[in-house]
Scaffold this active site. Structure first.
Site, PDB file in Angstrom:
ATOM      1  N   GLY A  86      -5.773  -0.938  -4.030  1.00 54.83           N
ATOM      2  CA  GLY A  86      -4.433  -0.624  -4.175  1.00 54.83           C
ATOM      3  C   GLY A  86      -4.273   0.627  -5.514  1.00 54.83           C
ATOM      4  CB  SER A  98      -2.774  -3.765  -6.588  1.00 53.32           C
ATOM      5  OG  SER A  98      -4.669  -4.690  -6.448  1.00 53.32           O
ATOM      6  CG  ASP A  99      -3.271  -5.139  -0.332  1.00 52.10           C
ATOM      7  OD1 ASP A  99      -4.390  -6.211   0.229  1.00 52.10           O
ATOM      8  OD2 ASP A  99      -2.077  -5.371   1.204  1.00 52.10           O
ATOM      9  CE1 TYR A 100     -10.734  -6.620   0.562  1.00 56.85           C
ATOM     10  CE2 TYR A 100     -11.268  -4.388  -0.149  1.00 56.85           C
ATOM     11  CZ  TYR A 100     -12.000  -5.596   0.176  1.00 56.85           C
ATOM     12  OH  TYR A 100     -12.884  -5.632   0.748  1.00 56.85           O
ATOM     13  CG  PHE A 151      -1.996  -0.994   1.426  1.00 58.28           C
ATOM     14  CD1 PHE A 151      -2.557  -0.898   0.677  1.00 58.28           C
ATOM     15  CD2 PHE A 151      -1.995  -2.143   2.150  1.00 58.28           C
ATOM     16  CE1 PHE A 151      -4.189  -2.042  -0.233  1.00 58.28           C
ATOM     17  CE2 PHE A 151      -3.291  -2.749   2.490  1.00 58.28           C
ATOM     18  CZ  PHE A 151      -4.531  -2.228   1.600  1.00 58.28           C
TER      19      PHE A 151
END
Ligand code: NOJ
Length: 748
Positions: free
Chosen positions: A299, A295-297, A264
């Site tokens: 992101g 990607s992260d959540y 992030f």
């Protein structure tokens, strides 16, 4: 028709499988040969016939509504699967539910490309192991690998293909709630743990339906947020990044991890989500990573908040072009990628490359051969939380606990002795499972109090206070209880949701009234064993004075209640060593064992102009590598096979370790090295090796380490990686504060 199409493609694949050995991976660990060197013609065949929309669908990952692991839940993921707009799902599990969704993907979309199911299997799926900070304190790589292997078996039986683990973020910041999810402060230990976990999850053959793909996260340097606040800015020199933060991610990639999650945070002004230096130059060009990046959540969406993208469309273009193949949950790739490709802002080649990476991982998992191979309700019922899995969890929980203090050998207690159990964490079974507990459930989990009741001859119990709320109404009862039992076992700590994601603190003291409760009980004069349940280094300076013995138990998982009780009553023996430094107080943070010397090191007591505090020691309360046992060990002076060596050679260093106590015990023998003069400054000590050994009373063993040029290598002044000629100090001892050293020379 769809089925026929995928069937023909599969025949093509099967006819040509077994493929070329194109890459040589894991060269120094050939036993780990997995199916990464196979080619999968189905991937090319699919790429030739996929529409732009179908390709984009493979780059989209949505959460189901089964679990909440981020800020937004998006409705309609089932329709998206059916429309071919979503090729990957997370937070959906069980053989039945994944089969249901997989049937939609395989039977109701034009090409029938199977879904990939991901989940946060971080320290176990149904059998929950200790938190990762605890696991790393075991320093037991085979057991860590086994725990990941068990987690993979249980998760795979529930239809999962992919775990968002290992978390490889080095951290020297106890305020950060996610320090609990990693392997602590050190790159060498962290690398060993990262590799062990990847091997455990992915096994020897990723096509085996008992294995799942690993995901190296959070790339990169997410563990260094300013002020310890989650998601906050990260900034550090390229040299510091490469030497102290990147090695565990790299070790996981070298162990064959199939996916990487972008973090992030920003790094050097660019969000990691779209950081081409990280995602392409380092990860792919330097390290040869050939899996996919997710990607992260949300992101990608968050790049608008970071202020480097004007809108979500802009963020998507930047992210994919930087090497971020898959969009977790922002919805941006679904919405904007087609337009961006049509307008030439993303090349077809870039898009195809990303799709190829995702399809290749699906192929490596064997999903094109049988998309349902992981959804096996019978196996799910039979192989989950088995007796053997639970026993491994118990052993790992025992090995994770660190004995910080044991005055007058108060521990172990005699079995069947009378004890008074006091404290708000004693009877909270749920907390033992911690955050990121996968599909772990509290039913059947014994609290620490339950575990103690099974061992002790008589137990009286008082909660004393709440774990976080103010109020001393229970103190009198607790004092009375302390006086009426034998030894007092106090169980204090942090509620488990005070660590993990978005769970940062500005204090590292025990919360609520717990410290005051400890003071009051200490005033009774009864001997006190303090058991701690927490997920970060705490300020224990007062606790370490008040308690006679301290056992750091972290959050020890499903079997934690039994494991802690067995340690307290001598059925098992503590062998954990801290993987992170415990400071005297927050003012000393960041504090870690690989600090530099500075130009004015603190050596002459009483001289003003030195690098020191007026009100506290420079040294920590408990150093990295520290932990006591129920016996004692002595170390002979380190010996070297030769006093110098050069680029093509190596020497061995050894020390004799003797169990001088009266009980069997396990010692973690640690090797530290100091490079005395470098082209850039070098740490005063760096961990460079370790070995766990178990010795009977009176037994001695020589422990040997090979010292190679690689072990001496670092990022030199010119940013090349390698050793420099000169003099080195070598320490072999029980913790990072060991003092006895020998010197050797490395010659060019
Ligand atoms: C956000 C977390 O940062 C990450 O670690 C996790 O894997 C994802 N959410 C998915 O739950």
């Amino acid at each position: 028709m769809k089925r026929f199409f995928i069937y023909v493609l599969s025949l093509l694949v099967l006819a040509s499988c077994g493929g070329d050995k194109t890459t040589v991976r894991l060269a120094d660990n050939p036993a780990r040969a997995v199916n990464f060197d196979k080619t999968y013609p189905i991937v090319d065949s699919l790429l030739r016939v996929m529409t732009l929309e179908e390709k984009i669908g493979q780059l989209v990952l949505y959460t189901s509504d089964w679990d909440v692991t981020g800020p937004s839940i998006r409705d309609g993921y089932v329709d998206d699967i059916r429309a071919g707009k979503c090729g990957n799902i997370f937070n959906a599990y069980t053989a039945d539910y994944t089969r249901q969704l997989q049937e939609i993907a395989v039977n109701e979309t034009r090409l029938g490309i199977p879904l990939l199911f991901g989940y946060d299997v971080i320290h176990g799926f149904r059998t929950i192991f200790p938190i990762n900070l605890g696991i790393s304190a075991s320093w037991d790589m085979p057991l860590i690998e086994e725990s990941a292997c068990i987690a993979a078996h249980e998760a795979a039986a529930a239809g999962l293909h992919w775990t968002y683990s290992p978390m490889c973020d080095i951290c020297v910041e106890p305020r950060w709630g996610r320090i609990s999810e990693g392997a602590g402060e050190d790159a060498f230990l962290g690398s060993a743990v990262a590799a062990a976990m990847v091997y455990g999850y992915q096994g020897k053959d990723l096509e085996d339906p008992l294995t799942i793909a690993a995901c190296v996260k959070h790339f990169a340097a997410y563990g260094a947020p300013q002020a310890g606040r989650d998601y906050n800015t990260v900034d550090m020199s390229e040299r510091w990044l490469r030497e102290f933060y990147l090695p565990p991610y790299k070790a996981a990639v070298e162990a064959g991890a199939q996916t990487v999650m972008a973090s992030f945070n920003e790094l050097d002004g660019t969000p990691a989500t779209a950081n081409a230096h990280l995602l392409t130059e380092i990860l792919r060009d330097e390290w040869g990573f050939d899996g996919f990046v997710v990607s992260d959540y949300t992101g990608i969406w968050e790049m608008v908040n970071h202020g480097t993208s004007k809108d979500l469309e802009d963020a998507c273009i930047q992210a994919l072009n930087a090497g971020n193949d898959m969009d977790m949950q922002s919805g941006g790739y679904s919405e904007y990628l087609a337009k961006a490709v049509k307008e030439g802002k993303i090349s077809k080649k870039t898009l195809d490359e990303a799709v190829r990476r995702v399809l290749t991982v699906k192929a490596r998992l064997g999903l094109f051969e049988d998309p349902f191979r992981y959804c096996d309700a019978e196996r799910e019922a039979a192989e989950t939380k088995t007796e053997s899995n639970l026993m491994t969890a118990r052993t790992l929980a025992e090995e994770s606990c660190v004995l910080l203090k044991n005055n007058n050998n108060l521990l172990p207690l005699n079995k069947n002795s009378k004890v008074a159990v006091i404290g708000p964490m004693a009877d909270r079974a749920d907390d033992l499972l911690a955050s990121w507990r996968g599909a772990g459930q509290v039913e059947g989990v014994k609290s620490i109090l339950d575990g103690i009741k099974e061992m002790a001859g008589g137990v009286v119990y008082a909660q004393g206070c709440d774990v976080e709320k103010p109020g001393q109404a229970g103190f009198n009862q607790a004092e009375y209880t302390a006086r009426s039992g034998g030894t007092v076992i106090m169980v204090l700590g942090e509620p488990c949701d005070w660590t993990g994601e978005a769970a940062c603190r500005t204090s590292i003291q025990l919360p609520g009234e717990q410290k005051e409760l400890l003071r009051r009980i200490a005033a009774t004069g009864q001997p006190i064993v303090l058991v701690l349940l927490n997920g970060r280094p705490l300020d224990l300076s007062e606790e370490s004075e008040l308690a006679d013995a301290i056992l750091e138990a972290w959050y020890p998982g499903t079997m934690g209640g039994e494991a802690v009780a067995r340690l307290l009553f001598g059925e098992a023996s503590p062998s954990g060593r801290l993987s992170v430094t415990f400071p005297y107080n927050l003012g000393q943070v960041p504090i870690y064992h690989y600090a530099k010397n500075t130009g004015r090191p603190y050596v002459h007591h009483g001289v003003k102009y030195e690098s020191r505090y007026l009100d506290c020691e420079n040294e920590p309360l408990y150093p990295f590598g520290y932990g006591l046992t129920y016996t004692t060990f002595t170390y002979g002076k380190p010996e070297l096979s030769a006093a110098e060596f050069g680029p093509k050679g190596s020497i061995t260093a050894k020390a004799t370790v003797t169990n001088t106590g009266s009980k069997e015990g396990t010692e973690v023998v640690q090797l530290y090295i100091r490079d005395l003069v470098g082209s850039v400054t070098r740490p005063v000590k760096q961990l460079k090796g370790f070995e766990r050994i178990t010795l009977a009373p009176g037994e001695s063993r020589e422990v040997e380490f090979e010292i190679t040029p690689e072990l001496l290598s670092f990022w030199r002044k010119d940013m090349t990686f390698g050793p420099e000629a000169g003099e080195f100090r070598l320490f072999i001892g029980p913790a990072s504060d060991c003092q006895d050293f020998v010197t050797f020379k490395y010659n060019k």
